[in-house]
Design a protein around this motif. Structure first.
Motif, PDB file in Angstrom:
ATOM      1  N   PRO A  91       3.660  22.260 -16.991  1.00 47.09           N
ATOM      2  CA  PRO A  91       2.905  21.922 -18.213  1.00 47.09           C
ATOM      3  C   PRO A  91       2.782  22.852 -19.374  1.00 47.09           C
ATOM      4  N   THR A  92       2.711  22.585 -20.517  1.00 47.02           N
ATOM      5  CA  THR A  92       2.570  23.640 -21.712  1.00 47.02           C
ATOM      6  C   THR A  92       1.287  24.428 -21.992  1.00 47.02           C
ATOM      7  N   SER A  93       0.162  23.880 -21.331  1.00 50.08           N
ATOM      8  CA  SER A  93      -1.123  24.310 -21.261  1.00 50.08           C
ATOM      9  C   SER A  93      -1.215  25.523 -20.688  1.00 50.08           C
ATOM     10  N   PRO A  94      -1.595  26.697 -21.255  1.00 46.96           N
ATOM     11  CA  PRO A  94      -1.367  27.956 -20.334  1.00 46.96           C
ATOM     12  C   PRO A  94      -2.502  27.877 -19.108  1.00 46.96           C
ATOM     13  N   ARG A  95      -3.490  27.270 -19.288  1.00 41.33           N
ATOM     14  CA  ARG A  95      -4.315  27.184 -18.084  1.00 41.33           C
ATOM     15  C   ARG A  95      -3.773  26.293 -16.996  1.00 41.33           C
ATOM     16  N   LEU A  96      -3.066  25.167 -17.327  1.00 43.99           N
ATOM     17  CA  LEU A  96      -2.454  24.157 -16.437  1.00 43.99           C
ATOM     18  C   LEU A  96      -1.254  25.293 -15.908  1.00 43.99           C
ATOM     19  N   ALA A  97      -0.479  25.852 -16.652  1.00 40.96           N
ATOM     20  CA  ALA A  97       0.518  26.632 -16.199  1.00 40.96           C
ATOM     21  C   ALA A  97       0.409  27.801 -15.224  1.00 40.96           C
ATOM     22  N   LYS A  98      -1.040  28.331 -15.505  1.00 42.74           N
ATOM     23  CA  LYS A  98      -1.606  29.213 -14.270  1.00 42.74           C
ATOM     24  C   LYS A  98      -1.752  28.698 -13.222  1.00 42.74           C
ATOM     25  N   GLU A  99      -2.464  27.261 -13.219  1.00 40.59           N
ATOM     26  CA  GLU A  99      -2.643  26.792 -11.964  1.00 40.59           C
ATOM     27  C   GLU A  99      -1.189  26.401 -11.099  1.00 40.59           C
ATOM     28  N   ILE A 100      -0.331  25.923 -11.832  1.00 38.23           N
ATOM     29  CA  ILE A 100       1.230  25.687 -11.387  1.00 38.23           C
ATOM     30  C   ILE A 100       1.604  27.209 -10.493  1.00 38.23           C
ATOM     31  N   ASP A 101       1.682  28.270 -11.256  1.00 37.57           N
ATOM     32  CA  ASP A 101       1.714  29.424 -10.517  1.00 37.57           C
ATOM     33  C   ASP A 101       1.023  29.671  -9.361  1.00 37.57           C
ATOM     34  N   GLU A 102      -0.290  29.386  -9.189  1.00 38.32           N
ATOM     35  CA  GLU A 102      -1.060  29.486  -8.059  1.00 38.32           C
ATOM     36  C   GLU A 102      -0.485  28.662  -7.121  1.00 38.32           C
ATOM     37  N   TRP A 103      -0.087  27.318  -7.301  1.00 31.97           N
ATOM     38  CA  TRP A 103       0.260  26.562  -6.079  1.00 31.97           C
ATOM     39  C   TRP A 103       1.804  26.856  -5.709  1.00 31.97           C
ATOM     40  N   LEU A 104       2.765  27.301  -6.674  1.00 30.99           N
ATOM     41  CA  LEU A 104       3.955  27.823  -6.225  1.00 30.99           C
ATOM     42  C   LEU A 104       3.584  28.988  -5.440  1.00 30.99           C
ATOM     43  N   PHE A 105       2.861  30.049  -5.723  1.00 26.82           N
ATOM     44  CA  PHE A 105       2.889  31.211  -4.730  1.00 26.82           C
ATOM     45  C   PHE A 105       2.284  30.667  -3.514  1.00 26.82           C
ATOM     46  N   TRP A 106       1.280  29.761  -3.711  1.00 24.00           N
ATOM     47  CA  TRP A 106       0.638  29.228  -2.401  1.00 24.00           C
ATOM     48  C   TRP A 106       1.506  28.835  -1.269  1.00 24.00           C
ATOM     49  N   GLN A 107       2.462  27.936  -1.912  1.00 23.28           N
ATOM     50  CA  GLN A 107       3.244  27.466  -0.998  1.00 23.28           C
ATOM     51  C   GLN A 107       4.355  28.532  -0.463  1.00 23.28           C
ATOM     52  N   VAL A 108       5.017  29.214  -0.981  1.00 26.36           N
ATOM     53  CA  VAL A 108       5.729  30.114  -0.769  1.00 26.36           C
ATOM     54  C   VAL A 108       5.408  31.222   0.413  1.00 26.36           C
ATOM     55  N   GLY A 109       3.937  31.500   0.177  1.00 26.62           N
ATOM     56  CA  GLY A 109       3.271  32.626   0.812  1.00 26.62           C
ATOM     57  C   GLY A 109       2.357  31.709   2.111  1.00 26.62           C
ATOM     58  N   ASN A 110       2.159  30.400   2.216  1.00 30.15           N
ATOM     59  CA  ASN A 110       1.317  29.890   3.196  1.00 30.15           C
ATOM     60  C   ASN A 110       1.716  28.609   3.850  1.00 30.15           C
ATOM     61  N   LEU A 111       1.855  27.588   3.105  1.00 27.11           N
ATOM     62  CA  LEU A 111       2.189  26.156   3.736  1.00 27.11           C
ATOM     63  C   LEU A 111       3.753  26.648   4.143  1.00 27.11           C
ATOM     64  N   GLY A 112       4.658  26.973   3.467  1.00 31.02           N
ATOM     65  CA  GLY A 112       6.250  27.056   3.974  1.00 31.02           C
ATOM     66  C   GLY A 112       6.277  28.002   5.026  1.00 31.02           C
ATOM     67  N   PRO A 113       5.792  29.163   5.131  1.00 32.91           N
ATOM     68  CA  PRO A 113       6.073  30.156   6.130  1.00 32.91           C
ATOM     69  C   PRO A 113       5.212  29.685   7.537  1.00 32.91           C
ATOM     70  N   MET A 114       4.035  29.063   7.260  1.00 34.10           N
ATOM     71  CA  MET A 114       3.139  28.719   8.448  1.00 34.10           C
ATOM     72  C   MET A 114       4.008  27.324   9.151  1.00 34.10           C
ATOM     73  N   GLY A 115       4.430  26.673   8.260  1.00 40.45           N
ATOM     74  CA  GLY A 115       5.127  25.518   8.495  1.00 40.45           C
ATOM     75  C   GLY A 115       6.591  25.747   9.319  1.00 40.45           C
ATOM     76  N   GLY A 116       7.290  26.750   8.846  1.00 43.42           N
ATOM     77  CA  GLY A 116       8.477  27.288   9.181  1.00 43.42           C
ATOM     78  C   GLY A 116       8.270  27.898  10.616  1.00 43.42           C
ATOM     79  N   GLN A 117       7.369  28.576  10.780  1.00 41.29           N
ATOM     80  CA  GLN A 117       6.934  29.199  11.999  1.00 41.29           C
ATOM     81  C   GLN A 117       6.684  28.204  12.957  1.00 41.29           C
ATOM     82  N   MET A 118       5.709  27.210  12.616  1.00 42.21           N
ATOM     83  CA  MET A 118       5.526  26.070  13.370  1.00 42.21           C
ATOM     84  C   MET A 118       6.923  25.473  14.109  1.00 42.21           C
ATOM     85  N   SER A 119       7.668  25.049  13.041  1.00 44.02           N
ATOM     86  CA  SER A 119       8.971  24.277  13.308  1.00 44.02           C
ATOM     87  C   SER A 119       9.810  25.089  14.281  1.00 44.02           C
TER      88      SER A 119
END
Length: 238
Positions: free
Chosen positions: A90-118
């Motif tokens: 998104p071009t909206s700075p507020r939404l772009a900020k939210e994108i970054d939050e969910w990108l960093f959340w995935q690479v720091g939480n969902l991905g590593p936890m799922g990878g270790q479980m796997s």
């Protein structure tokens, strides 16, 4: 042309899906993680963390210079491809900020936890009850985070499908295969189905499907894959 260094896993699917969604020309370069290809010196020059996916863009924007541009780490790759294509960010700075939050959340939480479980579901030998319980619980917790986020919304950020959905979805696609049903997460299940219905997503997941599965091809490959230290032996040193 973009070289995609890839193996058909959830981490690889993040980038294959993004490339398909953006309609960018790319060339598949398989990195057989079960054979130890990720430790080859030529690949380490692109991805110093010896992990796929990685890309090399042979036609980057002028601001990046004239040389081919290597990029490693899925979050960085998806942000770059969104910038290059002008899509799914998104071009909206507020939404772009939210994108970054969910990108960093995935690479720091969902991905590593799922990878270790796997790892403990699919690869670990012997009884590792505590480790499996720990990572099952963390993966379950992460699904709960997504469930709350998706309450009353179709997509993770704003009103449109974005890189936030693309980077998170592959590690939810495999939930049932890892023994985690989505019955307790109806919002996540509905979102999973919405994303899965996209033709570009289907093409991205199907990329290299004949290469899926399997275990490390030798004890030496298994040791390299699962017993890494700063002194990990590389294939050229065998």
């Amino acid at each position: 042309m973009i070289d995609l260094y890839y193996w058909p896993t959830p981490n690889g699917w993040k980038v294959s899906i993004m490339l398909e969604e953006c309609g960018l020309d790319y060339r598949l370069v398989p990195v057989d993680i079960n054979a130890g290809d990720q430790f080859a010196p030529a690949f380490l020059a692109i991805s110093p963390n010896n992990r796929m996916p990685a890309i090399v863009d042979h036609d980057p924007a002028p601001a990046y210079g004239d040389e081919p541009l290597p990029i490693f780490e899925s979050g960085a790759i998806l942000r770059y491809l969104a910038e290059k294509s002008g899509r799914f960010m998104p071009t909206s700075p507020r939404l772009a900020k939210e994108i970054d939050e969910w990108l960093f959340w995935q690479v720091g939480n969902l991905g590593p936890m799922g990878g270790q479980m796997s790892h403990f579901v699919n690869y670990a030998r012997g009884d590792h009850a505590y480790a499996l319980s720990r990572y099952r619980g963390e993966y379950h917790r992460c699904l709960g985070v997504l469930e709350r986020r998706l309450a009353g919304r179709d997509w993770l950020v704003g009103e449109c499908y974005s890189v936030a959905d693309i980077i998170n979805w592959p590690w939810v696609l495999i939930a049932k295969a890892m023994g985690q049903p989505l019955d307790d997460f109806p919002n996540v299940a509905a979102w999973r189905a919405r994303v899965k219905d996209r033709p570009a997503v289907q093409r991205g997941v199907d990329l290299g499907k004949e290469m899926r599965g399997g275990q490390p091809k030798s004890e030496a490959a298994r040791a390299r894959l699962f017993n890494q230290t700063a002194d990990t032996v590389r294939p050229d040193a065998d």
